[in-house]
Enzyme design. Structure first.
Site, PDB file in Angstrom:
ATOM      1  N   GLY A  14      47.343  56.941  44.190  1.00 24.68           N
ATOM      2  CA  GLY A  14      47.459  56.629  45.621  1.00 24.68           C
ATOM      3  C   GLY A  14      47.340  55.133  45.881  1.00 24.68           C
ATOM      4  O   GLY A  14      46.751  54.719  46.872  1.00 24.68           O
ATOM      5  N   ALA A  17      52.234  52.091  44.860  1.00 22.41           N
ATOM      6  CA  ALA A  17      53.350  52.851  44.286  1.00 22.41           C
ATOM      7  C   ALA A  17      53.294  54.317  44.721  1.00 22.41           C
ATOM      8  O   ALA A  17      54.313  54.908  45.101  1.00 22.41           O
ATOM      9  CB  ALA A  17      53.325  52.752  42.761  1.00 22.41           C
ATOM     10  N   ILE A  47      44.433  48.872  42.330  1.00 23.94           N
ATOM     11  CA  ILE A  47      44.342  47.517  41.774  1.00 23.94           C
ATOM     12  C   ILE A  47      43.997  46.501  42.861  1.00 23.94           C
ATOM     13  O   ILE A  47      43.419  45.444  42.581  1.00 23.94           O
ATOM     14  CB  ILE A  47      45.624  47.152  41.000  1.00 23.94           C
ATOM     15  CG1 ILE A  47      45.372  45.964  40.085  1.00 23.94           C
ATOM     16  CG2 ILE A  47      46.783  46.875  41.937  1.00 23.94           C
ATOM     17  CD1 ILE A  47      46.241  45.908  38.864  1.00 23.94           C
ATOM     18  N   ALA A  52      52.505  40.114  48.342  1.00 26.18           N
ATOM     19  CA  ALA A  52      53.665  39.303  48.718  1.00 26.18           C
ATOM     20  C   ALA A  52      54.931  40.062  48.327  1.00 26.18           C
ATOM     21  O   ALA A  52      55.008  40.652  47.256  1.00 26.18           O
ATOM     22  CB  ALA A  52      53.629  37.963  48.000  1.00 26.18           C
ATOM     23  N   LYS A  80      57.117  35.857  55.539  1.00 29.02           N
ATOM     24  CA  LYS A  80      57.259  35.069  54.312  1.00 29.02           C
ATOM     25  C   LYS A  80      58.711  34.605  54.205  1.00 29.02           C
ATOM     26  O   LYS A  80      59.621  35.433  54.126  1.00 29.02           O
ATOM     27  CB  LYS A  80      56.877  35.934  53.091  1.00 29.02           C
ATOM     28  CG  LYS A  80      57.111  35.216  51.766  1.00 29.02           C
ATOM     29  CD  LYS A  80      56.735  36.070  50.572  1.00 29.02           C
ATOM     30  CE  LYS A  80      57.134  35.375  49.270  1.00 29.02           C
ATOM     31  NZ  LYS A  80      56.959  36.231  48.089  1.00 29.02           N
ATOM     32  N   LEU A 334      52.976  50.199  38.437  1.00 34.95           N
ATOM     33  CA  LEU A 334      52.381  49.556  37.269  1.00 34.95           C
ATOM     34  C   LEU A 334      52.418  50.463  36.036  1.00 34.95           C
ATOM     35  O   LEU A 334      52.414  49.980  34.907  1.00 34.95           O
ATOM     36  CB  LEU A 334      50.939  49.153  37.584  1.00 34.95           C
ATOM     37  CG  LEU A 334      50.790  48.093  38.685  1.00 34.95           C
ATOM     38  CD1 LEU A 334      49.316  47.876  39.022  1.00 34.95           C
ATOM     39  CD2 LEU A 334      51.437  46.776  38.282  1.00 34.95           C
ATOM     40  N   THR A 345      57.728  40.425  42.425  1.00 33.08           N
ATOM     41  CA  THR A 345      58.801  41.391  42.178  1.00 33.08           C
ATOM     42  C   THR A 345      58.334  42.831  41.965  1.00 33.08           C
ATOM     43  O   THR A 345      59.152  43.739  41.868  1.00 33.08           O
ATOM     44  CB  THR A 345      59.596  40.971  40.924  1.00 33.08           C
ATOM     45  OG1 THR A 345      58.667  40.600  39.908  1.00 33.08           O
ATOM     46  CG2 THR A 345      60.510  39.813  41.224  1.00 33.08           C
TER      47      THR A 345
HETATM   48  C1  LIG Z   1      47.108  39.883  39.742  1.00 29.57           C
HETATM   49  C2  LIG Z   1      48.225  40.672  40.341  1.00 29.57           C
HETATM   50  C3  LIG Z   1      48.880  40.205  41.470  1.00 29.57           C
HETATM   51  C4  LIG Z   1      49.962  40.919  42.010  1.00 29.57           C
HETATM   52  N1  LIG Z   1      50.657  40.408  43.068  1.00 29.57           N
HETATM   53  C5  LIG Z   1      51.778  41.029  43.487  1.00 29.57           C
HETATM   54  C6  LIG Z   1      52.557  40.509  44.556  1.00 29.57           C
HETATM   55  O1  LIG Z   1      52.229  39.504  45.160  1.00 29.57           O
HETATM   56  N2  LIG Z   1      53.673  41.179  44.904  1.00 29.57           N
HETATM   57  C7  LIG Z   1      54.060  42.329  44.286  1.00 29.57           C
HETATM   58  O2  LIG Z   1      55.120  42.860  44.611  1.00 29.57           O
HETATM   59  N3  LIG Z   1      53.293  42.874  43.332  1.00 29.57           N
HETATM   60  C8  LIG Z   1      52.184  42.263  42.916  1.00 29.57           C
HETATM   61  N4  LIG Z   1      51.412  42.822  41.944  1.00 29.57           N
HETATM   62  C9  LIG Z   1      51.716  44.182  41.489  1.00 29.57           C
HETATM   63  C10 LIG Z   1      51.158  45.184  42.522  1.00 29.57           C
HETATM   64  O3  LIG Z   1      49.770  45.000  42.650  1.00 29.57           O
HETATM   65  C11 LIG Z   1      51.460  46.598  42.100  1.00 29.57           C
HETATM   66  O4  LIG Z   1      52.816  46.747  41.778  1.00 29.57           O
HETATM   67  C12 LIG Z   1      51.154  47.570  43.215  1.00 29.57           C
HETATM   68  O5  LIG Z   1      49.872  47.362  43.722  1.00 29.57           O
HETATM   69  C13 LIG Z   1      51.301  48.989  42.745  1.00 29.57           C
HETATM   70  O6  LIG Z   1      50.221  49.394  41.957  1.00 29.57           O
HETATM   71  P1  LIG Z   1      50.160  50.922  41.529  1.00 29.57           P
HETATM   72  O7  LIG Z   1      50.171  51.763  42.757  1.00 29.57           O
HETATM   73  O8  LIG Z   1      51.205  51.158  40.518  1.00 29.57           O
HETATM   74  O9  LIG Z   1      48.765  51.039  40.779  1.00 29.57           O
HETATM   75  P2  LIG Z   1      47.257  51.082  41.340  1.00 29.57           P
HETATM   76  O10 LIG Z   1      47.069  50.296  42.576  1.00 29.57           O
HETATM   77  O11 LIG Z   1      46.401  50.734  40.173  1.00 29.57           O
HETATM   78  O12 LIG Z   1      47.030  52.598  41.722  1.00 29.57           O
HETATM   79  C14 LIG Z   1      46.779  53.577  40.746  1.00 29.57           C
HETATM   80  C15 LIG Z   1      46.340  54.875  41.438  1.00 29.57           C
HETATM   81  O13 LIG Z   1      46.206  55.882  40.458  1.00 29.57           O
HETATM   82  C16 LIG Z   1      44.980  56.544  40.656  1.00 29.57           C
HETATM   83  N5  LIG Z   1      44.523  57.089  39.373  1.00 29.57           N
HETATM   84  C17 LIG Z   1      44.507  56.481  38.162  1.00 29.57           C
HETATM   85  N6  LIG Z   1      44.018  57.312  37.224  1.00 29.57           N
HETATM   86  C18 LIG Z   1      43.724  58.478  37.861  1.00 29.57           C
HETATM   87  C19 LIG Z   1      43.186  59.723  37.448  1.00 29.57           C
HETATM   88  N7  LIG Z   1      42.804  59.951  36.178  1.00 29.57           N
HETATM   89  N8  LIG Z   1      43.026  60.683  38.379  1.00 29.57           N
HETATM   90  C20 LIG Z   1      43.372  60.488  39.680  1.00 29.57           C
HETATM   91  N9  LIG Z   1      43.880  59.328  40.117  1.00 29.57           N
HETATM   92  C21 LIG Z   1      44.053  58.344  39.222  1.00 29.57           C
HETATM   93  C22 LIG Z   1      44.053  55.474  41.202  1.00 29.57           C
HETATM   94  O14 LIG Z   1      42.947  56.026  41.865  1.00 29.57           O
HETATM   95  C23 LIG Z   1      45.016  54.774  42.157  1.00 29.57           C
HETATM   96  O15 LIG Z   1      45.080  55.488  43.370  1.00 29.57           O
HETATM   97  C24 LIG Z   1      50.330  42.145  41.420  1.00 29.57           C
HETATM   98  C25 LIG Z   1      49.632  42.637  40.328  1.00 29.57           C
HETATM   99  C26 LIG Z   1      48.598  41.912  39.774  1.00 29.57           C
HETATM  100  C27 LIG Z   1      47.881  42.455  38.568  1.00 29.57           C
END
Ligand SMILES: Cc1cc2nc3c(=O)[nH]c(=O)nc-3n(C[C@H](O)[C@H](O)[C@H](O)COP(=O)(O)OP(=O)(O)OC[C@H]3O[C@@H](n4cnc5c(N)ncnc54)[C@H](O)[C@@H]3O)c2cc1C
Length: 491
Positions: A14, A17, A47, A52, A80, A334, A345
């Protein structure tokens, strides 16, 4: 006979993504009776960065039927207009990567050649004066692009900075309103079909079992399903993109903040500054091979002053999964890979993941041919973004720190070496139809990073050198006039 249609989808995660996927699928599948579930763990959390965006976000916002004003208010968003790169050509240097195009409407592809011709003729012209978007950013004035091909405003582009946590909450409300059922709890058990190998159900530590036909892995960097269960494999790109860590910390809102992201080169990486309505997001992306975490933290704090919260350390490995779709598991976000935040991106790649999934949406048998196409396009998209990022790292000048020297010495990916060679020889930007960043972006960053073209497109030679300069002066004057009018409150 065709396999049965998908009747249920489960999204694991959640974060940005997960909720983007939930918002989009619940809209696209509305009325088809597909049950949708999202499982997330408050204990694990998200995370918490990723604030941005780039202009492709408009496509996604339209897809999910998002109201811009409500979204901006709910997420503390700001406009932006591009990214300012500071220090990438040595201390004190700066260049701007604008959204939108250079020159007058319709001039986008030839304007770079006009400038190259002027420069090679010994005539100084400031690239920034030829981008209305850059000039507005410099004047801290927002204006919206329009679709009128006769209007200079059609050369504008914009995206947003927003609060990642609030964005996920905003999308959650939207998705739940469309019937997505949220389950809280850590997934501890994954069941597979012994015959087909397809995932059948996820069970949380509370004992809740969620069965589905299709699973979207949005579980973040670890890729619980795509890697942990399906063993996709990972292509590590750290030999091209050296940063593998980041410290992130907020500071107080800045009422005089610019309408752009700032990316400042530093000793072992670069710092971001992302202004929101209610705070400024700051971070230092660095390579642990070239700086210890504590020293990196100190350097971030020295640059930003007193933060509003303790800095958080995030570790990652730059690269991509070898496959983002295996069986009935599709990794989005991610979990499918992460390069690094320069050029913002990652949220775009979430959108393209969703877009590909919609156009290749499977039946219950999850035909491997669909997955194959998804994985081909995914690989191409990641490589395209990788090359654009490597361009920044490789072509710095005047930076003598070990990280930057190592990047200057590292060989380029072949695909990028080809683009650079073509540009240097003839000023041509060898882009393919599906490349994310277009002429204006490549020209801005190549020029900003100090690359010079030896020649321009000879199509321009039907015009004398003096006429070319007069044309450039007229473009510059038209842009300056438009900025003045916009500053005065006109159109
Ligand atoms: C330093 C940094 C800066 C960034 N800056 C940018 C930016 O400026 N612009 C941009 O486009 N992108 C940026 N990104 C990328 C961006 O943060 C991610 O693409 C975006 O937040 C999506 O993350 P996610 O949802 O894939 O993962 P996460 O936010 O990590 O979410 C993972 C989810 O999975 C759940 N989960 C995991 N394991 C389990 C489990 N076993 N059981 C139940 N739930 C689970 C967690 O609770 C969470 O809800 C950046 C990344 C980093 C590292």
């Amino acid at each position: 006979m065709s396999a049965a249609p998908i009747r249920s989808v489960a999204i694991l995660g959640g974060g940005t993504a997960g909720w983007m996927t939930a918002a989009a699928l619940s809209k696209a599948l509305a009325g088809q009776g597909v049950a949708m579930a999202l499982i997330e763990s408050d204990a694990i959390g998200t995370i918490g960065v990723g604030e941005a965006t780039i202009p492709t976000i408009h496509w996604f916002n339209q897809l999910i039927g998002l109201d811009e004003a409500a979204f901006m208010q709910a997420t503390g968003a700001t406009w932006k207009l591009g990214i300012e790169f500071r220090g990438w050509q040595g201390e004190g240097s700066a260049y701007f990567h604008p959204f939108g195009t250079y020159g007058l409407p319709g001039d986008a592809q030839m304007l770079p050649h006009r400038l190259i011709r002027a420069w090679n003729g010994g005539h100084a012209r400031d690239i920034e004066a030829f981008s209305l978007t850059t000039q507005l950013a410099r004047a801290r004035r927002f204006a919206r692009g329009n679709g009128d091909p006769r209007s200079l405003l059609s050369t504008l582009g914009h995206a947003y900075h927003f609060d990642a946590g609030r964005y996920a909450a905003f999308l959650r409300q939207m998705a739940e309103g469309r019937g997505v059922r949220r389950h809280e709890g850590r997934v501890t058990r994954i069941e597979r079909d012994g015959e087909t190998g397809l995932v059948r159900a996820l069970t949380t530590e509370r004992g809740e079992r969620i069965a589905a036909d299709l699973f979207i892995d949005c579980s973040g960097l670890k890729g619980l399903l795509i890697e942990g269960e399906m063993a996709a494999g990972f292509e590590d790109w750290s030999h091209w993109l050296p940063c593998d860590s980041a410290w992130a910390a907020p500071t107080a809102a800045d009422p005089a903040a610019p309408l752009h992201t700032t990316a400042t080169a530093a000793q072992a990486g670069w710092r971001w500054r992302i202004p929101l309505q209610h705070r400024v997001g700051n971070g230092y992306v660095f390579s642990s091979r070239f700086q210890q975490a504590e020293a990196a933290r100190d350097s971030l704090l020295a640059a930003i002053g007193t933060p509003e919260a303790e800095p958080r350390l995030i570790r990652f490995v730059p690269g991509r999964r070898r496959k983002a779709w295996i069986g009935n598991v599709v990794a989005i976000g991610l979990s499918s890979g992460f390069l690094e935040p320069l050029e913002s991106t990652s949220i775009h790649l979430i959108q393209t993941g969703i877009g590909k999934l919609l156009s290749l949406f499977p039946r219950q048998d999850c035909a491997p041919l669909l997955a194959e196409q998804y994985n081909r396009v995914f690989a191409r998209e990641m490589e395209d973004v990788r090359d654009f990022l490597v361009l920044h790292y490789h072509f710095t000048q005047g930076r003598t720190e070990p990280l930057w020297q190592a990047c200057q010495a590292a060989p380029l990916p072949d695909s990028l070496a080809y683009k650079v060679e073509q540009f240097r020889a003839s000023g041509r930007l060898m882009l393919q139809g599906e490349d994310l960043f277009r002429d204006a972006s490549w020209f801005a960053v190549m020029t900003g990073q100090g690359l010079r073209a030896a020649d321009h497109n000879p199509m321009l030679d039907s015009m004398s050198e003096a006429d070319n300069l007069r044309h450039l002066d007229a473009v510059q004057a038209a842009i300056a006039k438009s900025v003045a009018q916009l500053q005065a409150g006109g159109a």
